[in-house]
Motif scaffolding. Structure first.
Motif, short mmCIF file in Angstrom:
data_model
loop_
_atom_site.label_atom_id
_atom_site.label_comp_id
_atom_site.label_asym_id
_atom_site.label_seq_id
_atom_site.Cartn_x
_atom_site.Cartn_y
_atom_site.Cartn_z
N CYS A 142 31.30 53.31 116.09
CA CYS A 142 32.75 53.60 115.96
C CYS A 142 33.41 52.74 114.90
O CYS A 142 34.63 52.78 114.74
N CYS A 196 34.49 55.35 122.53
CA CYS A 196 33.13 55.37 121.96
C CYS A 196 32.15 55.06 123.10
O CYS A 196 32.40 54.17 123.91
N CYS A 199 30.32 51.34 123.03
CA CYS A 199 31.03 50.10 123.37
C CYS A 199 32.05 50.30 124.48
O CYS A 199 32.77 49.37 124.85
#
Ligand SMILES: [Zn+2]
Ligand SMILES: [Zn+2]
Length: 367
Positions: A142, A196, A199
């Motif tokens: 991301c 994302c 994460c």
């Protein structure tokens, strides 16, 4: 005994709003919690100043105070600062920006420490070492935004992107405006709608890193090298933490370090010490032959200039100090004893046992 509000701020009773504000800001800088961590009175002083400012900065409470004194303002449920933390009060007055902006939202990354052990020779020459460590790093898929690839962060609708919210508290004497961090976006000004997967929307992950570190010549056991900015990534634009390389210099079997000097203990027999000899002494550059002069005493120091450790980030080098240890023979056969007695008899040097001398005594006893 409470002090008069005007006296606390150091302004006259006729002072205007601007003057009151200026006086309070000046005072607040002086007694700022970060500057006065060890002053237990700073908090009390600040609370006193904050209370005075809160009252005098509002035309209605100021008028009530001017007419009725403390009675006038206490009656209406005026803020009781004792229940708030120093930091909370501070922030409620100044928001994020009093001392140069973004204090609270941006956070510095964490420091990371890695231990490295090197030999004495490596400490003398300097050495490159590859180190591996884990640190909070930007998430790759991301790009650190936290938003799933293909999507982007959206402006926070609560704070409209400023990361701050103003809350108004109403009291009997009027409204007080406070600035705080937006809870929805935690001060970032934007939020992730589709996080994302890698994460979980944080934009950061714990990741392994590898790097080559230059350990400078002359480093001592227990010293650290700080590599600025190579620690964990900062939050909300804050700077990265630092990487610390904690160096252990392993002890050498033969050479002992003493600051920039090296010490070597050279053992000699009484004969070698008396007659003189040549010995091979270990140095950082390999063995070196050193002459021992006749009559060398126990504990004598032979100094090899410039053969010690290099100075850390300096030009010179310490010395190698050879300290002489004399080994007295433990096991002598009768022939050797006779030789030593003979030596004692012929030497012009004094024996220490008594005025007569031990060998003289033995000789007297035997004759
Ligand atoms: Zn927000
Ligand atoms: Zn991510």
């Amino acid at each position: 005994m409470k002090r008069d509000y005007y006296e606390v701020l150091g302004v006259s009773r006729t002072g205007g709003d601007g003057e009151i504000k200026k006086a309070f800001r000046k005072l607040a800088r002086e007694i700022h919690p970060d500057v006065n961590k060890n002053d237990p009175e700073a908090e009390t002083k600040f609370k006193e100043a904050a209370e005075a400012y809160e009252c005098l900065s509002n035309p209605e409470t100021r008028a009530a105070y001017d007419r009725f004194g403390f009675e006038g303002v206490q009656r209406g449920g005026f803020q009781d600062f004792s229940q708030f933390s120093f930091e909370e009060i501070f922030r409620s007055f100044f928001g994020e920006d009093i001392f140069g902006g973004g204090r609270t939202s941006a956070a510095r990354g964490t420091d990371v420490a890695v231990a490295v052990e090197i030999s004495l020779t490596e400490a003398a020459s300097g050495v490159k070492r590859e180190v591996e460590y884990q640190a909070v790093s930007g998430c790759e898929p991301c790009g650190g935004s936290g938003a799933a690839p293909g999507t982007s962060r959206e402006t926070c609708e609560v704070c409209k992107g400023s990361g701050q919210v103003r809350t108004v508290s109403r009291t009997a004497f009027g409204q007080f405006m406070r600035t705080g961090i937006c809870r929805r976006c935690k001060g970032e000004g934007s939020v992730v709608e589709t996080p994302c997967k890698e994460c979980g929307g944080r934009g950061a992950v714990m990741a392994g890193r590898k790097m080559e570190v230059d350990i400078p010549a002359g480093i001592d056991d227990g010293q650290s090298i700080r590599l600025s900015g190579l620690g964990g990534r900062g939050e909300r634009g804050g700077p990265a933490g630092d990487l610390y390389i904690q160096v252990t210099v392993a002890g050498d079997e033969k050479l002992i370090r003493d600051g920039d000097d090296l010490i070597y203990h050279q053992r000699l027999t009484i004969v070698e010490a008396a007659i003189g000899t040549t010995v091979a002494v270990p140095t950082l550059e390999g063995e070196q032959e050193v002459d021992i002069k006749p009559g060398t005493q126990f504990g004598e120091v032979v100094r090899l200039k410039g053969k010690g450790m290099p100075q850390l980030r300096g030009r010179g080098r310490g010395d190698l100090r050879i300290i002489v240890d004399i080994v007295v023979p433990r096991h002598l056969n009768s022939g050797q004893k006779d030789l030593l007695r003979e030596f004692a008899r012929t030497t012009s040097e004094k024996n220490y046992s008594s005025d007569e001398g031990i060998f003289d005594k033995i000789r007297t006893a035997l004759s």
